[in-house]
Structures are given as C-alpha cells and as structure tokens.
Design a protein around this motif. Structure first.
Motif, PDB file in Angstrom:
ATOM      1  N   VAL A 146       0.826  -1.209   0.000  1.00  0.00           N
ATOM      2  CA  VAL A 146       0.000   0.000   0.000  1.00  0.00           C
ATOM      3  C   VAL A 146       0.859   1.257   0.000  1.00  0.00           C
ATOM      4  CG1 VAL A 146      -1.726   1.311   1.306  1.00  0.00           C
ATOM      5  CG2 VAL A 146      -1.921  -1.169   1.114  1.00  0.00           C
ATOM      6  N   MET A 147       1.973   1.226   0.729  1.00  0.00           N
ATOM      7  CA  MET A 147       2.796   2.426   0.872  1.00  0.00           C
ATOM      8  C   MET A 147       3.861   2.554  -0.207  1.00  0.00           C
ATOM      9  SD  MET A 147       1.781   4.374   3.297  1.00  0.00           S
ATOM     10  CE  MET A 147       3.225   5.437   3.384  1.00  0.00           C
ATOM     11  N   ALA A 148       3.955   1.589  -1.105  1.00  0.00           N
ATOM     12  CA  ALA A 148       5.044   1.602  -2.090  1.00  0.00           C
ATOM     13  C   ALA A 148       5.056   2.904  -2.897  1.00  0.00           C
ATOM     14  CB  ALA A 148       4.931   0.391  -3.015  1.00  0.00           C
ATOM     15  N   TYR A 149       3.919   3.259  -3.489  1.00  0.00           N
ATOM     16  CA  TYR A 149       3.909   4.476  -4.306  1.00  0.00           C
ATOM     17  C   TYR A 149       4.025   5.740  -3.466  1.00  0.00           C
ATOM     18  CZ  TYR A 149       2.588   8.219  -7.406  1.00  0.00           C
ATOM     19  OH  TYR A 149       2.581   9.397  -8.098  1.00  0.00           O
ATOM     20  N   PRO A 150       3.262   5.878  -2.358  1.00  0.00           N
ATOM     21  CA  PRO A 150       3.447   7.094  -1.547  1.00  0.00           C
ATOM     22  C   PRO A 150       4.882   7.290  -1.069  1.00  0.00           C
ATOM     23  CG  PRO A 150       1.421   5.993  -0.913  1.00  0.00           C
ATOM     24  CD  PRO A 150       2.143   5.065  -1.863  1.00  0.00           C
ATOM     25  N   LEU A 151       5.561   6.198  -0.677  1.00  0.00           N
ATOM     26  CA  LEU A 151       6.940   6.339  -0.218  1.00  0.00           C
ATOM     27  C   LEU A 151       7.875   6.667  -1.369  1.00  0.00           C
ATOM     28  CD1 LEU A 151       7.222   3.468   2.427  1.00  0.00           C
ATOM     29  CD2 LEU A 151       7.075   5.927   2.827  1.00  0.00           C
ATOM     30  N   TRP A 152       7.626   6.066  -2.547  1.00  0.00           N
ATOM     31  CA  TRP A 152       8.438   6.454  -3.711  1.00  0.00           C
ATOM     32  C   TRP A 152       8.259   7.937  -3.989  1.00  0.00           C
ATOM     33  CZ3 TRP A 152       6.993   8.926  -8.141  1.00  0.00           C
ATOM     34  CH2 TRP A 152       7.988   9.090  -9.103  1.00  0.00           C
ATOM     35  N   HIS A 153       7.022   8.384  -3.937  1.00  0.00           N
ATOM     36  CA  HIS A 153       6.746   9.803  -4.196  1.00  0.00           C
ATOM     37  C   HIS A 153       7.435  10.675  -3.145  1.00  0.00           C
ATOM     38  CE1 HIS A 153       4.473  13.568  -4.467  1.00  0.00           C
ATOM     39  NE2 HIS A 153       4.135  13.199  -5.687  1.00  0.00           N
ATOM     40  N   GLN A 154       7.437  10.229  -1.897  1.00  0.00           N
ATOM     41  CA  GLN A 154       8.041  11.020  -0.827  1.00  0.00           C
ATOM     42  C   GLN A 154       9.546  11.152  -1.006  1.00  0.00           C
ATOM     43  OE1 GLN A 154       7.057   9.648   3.095  1.00  0.00           O
ATOM     44  NE2 GLN A 154       8.765  10.694   4.077  1.00  0.00           N
ATOM     45  N   ALA A 159      11.476  10.049  -3.836  1.00  0.00           N
ATOM     46  CA  ALA A 159      12.036  10.158  -5.188  1.00  0.00           C
ATOM     47  C   ALA A 159      11.149  10.936  -6.148  1.00  0.00           C
ATOM     48  CB  ALA A 159      12.296   8.760  -5.758  1.00  0.00           C
ATOM     49  N   GLY A 160       9.972  11.351  -5.714  1.00  0.00           N
ATOM     50  CA  GLY A 160       9.053  12.064  -6.587  1.00  0.00           C
ATOM     51  C   GLY A 160       9.391  13.537  -6.721  1.00  0.00           C
ATOM     52  N   PRO A 161       8.522  14.300  -7.383  1.00  0.00           N
ATOM     53  CA  PRO A 161       8.760  15.727  -7.565  1.00  0.00           C
ATOM     54  C   PRO A 161       8.932  16.440  -6.229  1.00  0.00           C
ATOM     55  CG  PRO A 161       6.890  14.982  -8.894  1.00  0.00           C
ATOM     56  CD  PRO A 161       7.247  13.855  -7.987  1.00  0.00           C
ATOM     57  N   GLN A 162       9.953  17.291  -6.157  1.00  0.00           N
ATOM     58  CA  GLN A 162      10.253  18.097  -4.972  1.00  0.00           C
ATOM     59  C   GLN A 162      10.552  17.246  -3.740  1.00  0.00           C
ATOM     60  OE1 GLN A 162      11.116  20.870  -6.562  1.00  0.00           O
ATOM     61  NE2 GLN A 162      10.292  22.061  -4.866  1.00  0.00           N
ATOM     62  N   ALA A 163      11.095  16.044  -3.975  1.00  0.00           N
ATOM     63  CA  ALA A 163      11.556  15.225  -2.864  1.00  0.00           C
ATOM     64  C   ALA A 163      12.916  15.738  -2.398  1.00  0.00           C
ATOM     65  CB  ALA A 163      11.661  13.762  -3.288  1.00  0.00           C
ATOM     66  N   TYR A 164      13.214  15.553  -1.136  1.00  0.00           N
ATOM     67  CA  TYR A 164      14.506  15.959  -0.590  1.00  0.00           C
ATOM     68  C   TYR A 164      15.112  14.788   0.172  1.00  0.00           C
ATOM     69  CZ  TYR A 164      11.528  16.739   3.516  1.00  0.00           C
ATOM     70  OH  TYR A 164      10.616  16.592   4.540  1.00  0.00           O
ATOM     71  N   HIS A 165      16.387  14.907   0.492  1.00  0.00           N
ATOM     72  CA  HIS A 165      17.100  13.815   1.152  1.00  0.00           C
ATOM     73  C   HIS A 165      17.732  14.327   2.450  1.00  0.00           C
ATOM     74  CE1 HIS A 165      17.593  12.465  -3.277  1.00  0.00           C
ATOM     75  NE2 HIS A 165      16.488  11.957  -2.772  1.00  0.00           N
ATOM     76  N   GLY A 166      17.000  14.214   3.521  1.00  0.00           N
ATOM     77  CA  GLY A 166      17.527  14.649   4.815  1.00  0.00           C
ATOM     78  C   GLY A 166      17.175  16.086   5.134  1.00  0.00           C
ATOM     79  N   LEU A 167      17.157  16.384   6.426  1.00  0.00           N
ATOM     80  CA  LEU A 167      16.835  17.722   6.893  1.00  0.00           C
ATOM     81  C   LEU A 167      18.058  18.627   6.786  1.00  0.00           C
ATOM     82  CD1 LEU A 167      14.768  16.776  10.069  1.00  0.00           C
ATOM     83  CD2 LEU A 167      13.891  17.560   7.862  1.00  0.00           C
ATOM     84  N   PRO A 168      17.844  19.938   6.832  1.00  0.00           N
ATOM     85  CA  PRO A 168      18.987  20.859   6.787  1.00  0.00           C
ATOM     86  C   PRO A 168      19.953  20.587   7.933  1.00  0.00           C
ATOM     87  CG  PRO A 168      16.915  22.057   6.515  1.00  0.00           C
ATOM     88  CD  PRO A 168      16.555  20.653   6.880  1.00  0.00           C
ATOM     89  N   ASP A 169      21.214  20.893   7.699  1.00  0.00           N
ATOM     90  CA  ASP A 169      22.230  20.603   8.714  1.00  0.00           C
ATOM     91  C   ASP A 169      21.927  21.291  10.038  1.00  0.00           C
ATOM     92  OD1 ASP A 169      23.698  18.935   7.065  1.00  0.00           O
ATOM     93  OD2 ASP A 169      24.957  20.550   6.284  1.00  0.00           O
ATOM     94  N   PHE A 170      21.412  22.527   9.986  1.00  0.00           N
ATOM     95  CA  PHE A 170      21.191  23.243  11.237  1.00  0.00           C
ATOM     96  C   PHE A 170      20.104  22.574  12.095  1.00  0.00           C
ATOM     97  CE2 PHE A 170      17.935  25.209   8.585  1.00  0.00           C
ATOM     98  CZ  PHE A 170      16.874  25.396   9.459  1.00  0.00           C
ATOM     99  N   VAL A 171      19.189  21.829  11.467  1.00  0.00           N
ATOM    100  CA  VAL A 171      18.149  21.147  12.228  1.00  0.00           C
ATOM    101  C   VAL A 171      18.759  20.040  13.087  1.00  0.00           C
ATOM    102  CG1 VAL A 171      16.056  19.748  12.053  1.00  0.00           C
ATOM    103  CG2 VAL A 171      16.374  21.709  10.553  1.00  0.00           C
ATOM    104  N   HIS A 172      19.854  19.449  12.631  1.00  0.00           N
ATOM    105  CA  HIS A 172      20.496  18.392  13.402  1.00  0.00           C
ATOM    106  C   HIS A 172      21.063  18.934  14.716  1.00  0.00           C
ATOM    107  CE1 HIS A 172      21.122  16.136   9.359  1.00  0.00           C
ATOM    108  NE2 HIS A 172      19.953  15.849   9.903  1.00  0.00           N
ATOM    109  N   GLY A 173      21.166  20.243  14.824  1.00  0.00           N
ATOM    110  CA  GLY A 173      21.598  20.850  16.075  1.00  0.00           C
ATOM    111  C   GLY A 173      20.464  21.106  17.039  1.00  0.00           C
TER     112      GLY A 173
END
Length: 614
Positions: free
Chosen positions: A244-252, A254-268
């Motif tokens: 069920v989650m395969a497409y929503p997770l792909w979209h999250q 790898a889809g349009p306007q997807a990002y990989h990880g939060l900004p560095d300052f958030v890790h602080g």
C-alpha cells in the motif's frame, strides 16, 4: 466480581475527563477559532490550516492529496515529504468545508492529547501492565498531557496526537498469542498505515524504541522463540503495508520536490541537558525567562522537572526486579541520552562532549529525525513506569504474582492468557515477586503517594495562549479578488519575505486555495545543494530580494534596465499573473513605487495594490 456496568462507567468517566482537560488546554483557541491563533507557533498553524484546506479540495476539485502546485509555484510542494496529516485532514474534510480550516485545526489540536491519553489508558489496562484503573489513569494522563506532549500541542497536532502508537504496540504484543496470523498481521498493517498518514517520524521513533525495549526485556533464550512466534503475522504486515505504501513512499523520497535529509542546522536542534531538571513554560512552575535559551516553546521535550527526575531512579530501584519496569527505565535512559544530539548542550551552550546520536545522525531515516524529538519516546515510557509504581506501591499492595509478560516473548501455551497479563508465558520466563514479601505498610504507601504528588503537581499544564489573528485583506475575504484574478492564476505577494509567504498562505486559505501562490512555508530540496537536502521555504529570486530590502529600509532604489529585465525573467520563472501588495505593510509606499518601476503602474483595489503582468 466487578460489574461490567460499573467498569464501563468508570472507563467512560476517565475518557470524559481526558477530553475536558484537553478542551481546557485549548479554551482560549475555542473561544474564537476564526479570529485567534496560537501565540507561540503562528507559522505551523498557518501551514496546517493550509494543508487542511487543500485536503478538502480532494473531494471538491479532485486535487492530488500528496502533491500540490497551488503552493510554491511553479515547482509545487511534495506533500508526502511534508506534514500533511492526511490521516486526519481527509476524514475531517467535511468539518473544514462547513466551518473552515481554523475550526478543524482547533479540533485536531484538542483531539491529540485527549485521544493519546485514552489510548494509553486502555492499553495499560488491556495489556496487563497494571491492574489498577487508577494507576492506568495517572500513567495515561502523563502520556497525553506530560510537559513534552503539551509542548508539542503548540502547533504540532501531528506529533502530539500519538493515539495510534498504543494500539500498534498492543497489536505487536499479541503476536505470540493464539489466533490467525493473517488477521493479526492485517490489523497491525492497518494501524501502521494510518499512523504513516499522521506522522512517520513518530512511527519510526516508536519502532526504534520498541526494538530497544524488547532487547532489554527479553531473555536471550526467549528472543528466537519470540521471533518465530511473531514472524508469520509480521510478514503479513510487511507485505500489506509495503504494498500500500510503495507508491506514496516512492513519491516522498524520489518524486517531484523530494529531498534527502533535513537541513544541517536542524540536526543541532537537540535537547539541552539542563532541560531535564527544569520545568517547561506551560507547567504551572515554568519560568519562561529561565528556559527560553534551553529550547523553543514547541520542542520542550525533556522538561520533567527536578522532583520527577529524583523520583524516577528511586522508582526504578524499587521496581528493579520486575523486568517490565526495568526495561522501561533502561529504554528511557537510552533515548534521553540520544536526544542530546551529536554535541551535548548545557544551558544553551555547546559543550565539548559528544552525544551518542553522532553515530546515527547520517544514517538513512535517522537523518530526517529532529534529535530533540527522540526524547518524545521518554514520555510514554515514564508514564508506564509511573503507572506501575502506583499499581504496586500506592493503590495495590505488592502480593505474590507473576509479572506481566509480553505475548511476543514466546509462543503462548494453549488456553486463554492469565488475567492481567499480556499473555501467558512459560514459567521459566516469568519473574515472580518474593513469596515471603510482606505487603507495603500504609505509611510506605502514603510516602510514595506524597513523593508522586510532589513530582507531578508542578507539571500541571496551563492553557495554551493565543493572539488575535491578523485578518486577510478584504480584497480576498470578500471574494472581490475573483473579479480581478483569473481562475488558477499565480499570485506573487510582495515584498516576498518569510512573513509575506505566510500571509500569502493565509489569504489562499481564506479563498479556498482557488489560486496559486509563489513561495510559502514548507520543506523542499535546496537547489544549491548537490545532495538535495531540505530547506524551509522557497528560493528568493533577485526581484524578491530587491523588494525585501526596500521593505526593510524604506528607500526607493535607482533602477537601471538590468533590474527591469531581471524582474521580467523572474515573472516568467514564476509564471506570474498578478503581483499583490497589501495596504498597511511596513514601508508599503516605497515598495509600491519600486514595484511601479519594475512592473509598470499598479492599481489600488479596496485594500491591496495589484499589478497585472499577464
């Protein structure tokens, strides 16, 4: 034998009381939801009101629930990669359509702590963690209304609303009991899927905490049998939820306007070590001036106060022979340490000490977790530990009995589980109390009760404060905009800074999101980052930056033809149809004059200036 009617009545009273507490917590907002907003987190309330309105458009306009181009035109926003709370927004869309997003926001904010306490109350009783209803009630009250949870109700209903987590745990603990593994797997899959569409971060942290808890709770000899008992049902869960989650997770991811990880300052954004022994700002003893440098009002996830911090080790020591209590305490300590982040902070300043989170921060999924939120796991662990304390030492005197056993610990024997336990466990896996142990004297019970009262009373929360909501321009709220802005046109609000982006979202909500806006408040990939890490809000083209500077200093600059050419290029990038400036903006006259030089003469309509650029 206890009457079912009396039992049901007492349970209903507990449920009602949780709801009443939550309404009191938000009574300032409920007094006028259309004209009031949370004082401590304006921006997140604006965002949630926008996504609630957008979710309603799924039913009225057929808009995609997981992507929108009505925000951040022309690129759009990946709503699966943002906190779009579809699990709440879609079912409550009729409320939004009838009464507006502000009412729905007030409703989900109120539901969050009440439903969380209700779910923990029934889980603590139903899974046999405690036998006393009073113990379950107090433990669940802390789980829903503890300082960390009240802090998260400041504009984070997706995180404060953890009512699915006890149900998920309940389903997991039943994996080793007799029954159809397909049915049990489907139930767990449904619960997990629903939680995914409320908040994935909470689900991830709950799964991580469950893993640590089971590693501490289970005897090494019981781990393999536990895995074998749970594997068939967990396989069904993984198959169904994964499909069920395969497409929503792909979209999250790898889809349009997807990002990989939060900004560095958030890790602080980690927990401050001093926060553990201080009181949060919403606690009755909280001192805002003292704790402001320890964390913002929405992320006070570790403010347990020094009395409770002293009580917990004492409770753990007294309950150490019970494996459930021991595992709860050890897991709480582990997650408290992890919440300190990669570098430990003390009283607002970084120390030279490194926290254990440094070893996890760059791992997949962990790189999308805000470190301070790891401490959210501690609240329900402490709540369950307090419930056991009340059950054993205050309400129910200790007697010879088997400790509650997790059903996942081993395959359950034939026959029904023992009353008051997760499920029957082989005798070798149980930890019994000392048969010769005498019941705790009344004086001892009163001593524990006094200590508990001293620890919890300072944490009683105060209602969430609110401020007057800035009204949308009459141009939008009256519907006059429809005479001057084409349907589905792209509107660029100037001067175009952070607050103007939030204003544009508010005006969009007041107009049922029937036009597109450039910019806004959201998470999207940073175009200047080769790793595509997230950034808050849009990029700011040169024209926005220029007008923003004018808005700050009130000086109309000398503009050459290159600025006009750049403005035309930026308008083409936005695919802009209308430029809008609201009356009453600081230095609005200078902004208007500069806009006239860039876009040509504007037109004043009601309480806005408008430039037609297409």
């Amino acid at each position: 034998m206890v009457s079912p009617v009396k039992t049901g009545g007492k349970n209903a009273l507990a449920v009602v009381s949780y709801v009443v507490f939550s309404v009191v917590l938000f009574h300032h907002l409920w007094a006028a939801p259309q004209t009031r907003m949370l004082a401590d987190n304006y921006q997140d309330q604006v965002f949630f009101e926008w996504v609630l309105t957008h979710a309603a458009r799924f039913f009225t306009h057929g808009d995609s629930p997981i992507f929108t181009d009505q925000l951040n035109a022309p690129l759009g926003v990946n709503l699966m990669a943002n906190t779009s709370i579809l699990g709440l927004a879609l079912p409550l869309a009729p409320i939004t359509l009838l009464f507006g997003a502000p009412v729905t926001f007030a409703l989900i904010s109120t539901i969050a702590p009440a439903a969380t306490s209700i779910a923990w109350f029934f889980m603590l009783l139903g899974c046999g963690v405690v036998r006393s209803r009073t113990a379950a009630y107090l433990g669940a009250l802390f789980c829903g209304f503890g300082p960390a949870m009240v802090s998260q109700t400041t504009g984070h209903p997706n995180i404060a609303g953890q009512f699915m987590i006890p149900l998920i745990l309940w389903a997991v603990f039943r994996m080793g009991t007799p029954g159809n593994p397909v049915r049990k797997g489907l139930v767990l899959a449904g619960l997990v899927l629903y939680q995914c569409f409320i908040n994935e971060e909470v689900l991830f942290l709950a799964a991580f905490a469950l893993l640590v808890f089971l590693l501490v709770f289970l005897r090494p000899s019981a781990m393999l049998p536990a895995a074998r008992a749970a594997l068939p049902a967990l396989g069904v869960t993984a198959l169904v939820a994964g499909t069920v989650m395969a497409y929503p997770l792909w979209h999250q991811f790898a889809g349009p306007q997807a990002y990989h990880g939060l900004p560095d300052f958030v890790h602080g954004f980690s927990a401050d070590f001093a926060g553990f022994y201080n009181f949060s700002r919403r606690s009755i003893l909280g001192d805002v001036t003292l704790i402001d440098k320890l964390g913002g009002p929405t992320e006070e996830n570790t403010f347990f106060g020094w009395p409770l911090l002293l009580l917990l080790p004492a409770a753990a020591a007294a309950l150490w022979r019970e494996r459930v209590a021991r595992a709860l305490f050890v897991t709480a300590v582990v997650f408290a340490l992890l919440s300190l982040g990669p570098v430990v902070r003390y009283k607002g300043e970084e120390t030279t000490w490194h926290g254990p989170w440094r070893f996890l921060v760059d791992l997949p999924l962990f790189d999308s977790v805000v470190p301070t939120r790891v401490a959210l796991v501690v609240t329900p662990l402490v709540g369950a530990l307090l419930a056991i304390l009340v059950d054993r030492f205050i309400v129910v005197p200790p007697v010879t009995r088997a400790e509650p056993a997790l059903a996942v610990a081993a395959p359950a024997p034939a026959g029904p589980p023992a009353e008051g336990s997760f499920a029957s466990e082989p005798p070798a896996a149980r930890v019994d109390t000392d048969p010769d142990e005498e019941p705790l004297p009344v004086a001892g019970r009163w001593l524990w009760a006094a200590a508990l009262a001293m620890a919890l009373l300072p944490l009683v929360p105060t209602p969430q404060p609110t401020n007057d909501r800035s009204p949308a321009p009459v141009f939008f709220s009256s519907g006059v905009w429809r005479q001057h802005v084409p349907d589905q046109a792209t509107v660029v609000v100037i001067p175009g800074g952070w607050w103007e982006g939030l204003d544009a979202m508010r005006w969009s909500v007041s107009s049922d999101i029937d036009f597109k806006i450039a910019g806004g408040y959201f998470l999207a990939p940073d175009p200047n980052d080769p790793e595509r890490k997230a950034m808050f809000g849009p990029t700011y083209p040169q024209t926005w930056s220029l007008l923003g500077q004018v808005g700050n200093d009130g000086v109309v600059p000398q503009l050459g033809p290159e600025y006009v050419a750049q403005a035309k290029a930026d308008l083409a990038y936005w695919k802009a149809d209308r430029i809008i400036l609201a009356d009453g903006h600081g230095n609005s006259d200078a902004i208007r004059q500069t806009a006239d030089l860039l876009f040509g003469p504007g037109e004043h309509i009601m309480d806005v200036w408008i430039w037609k650029v297409s």
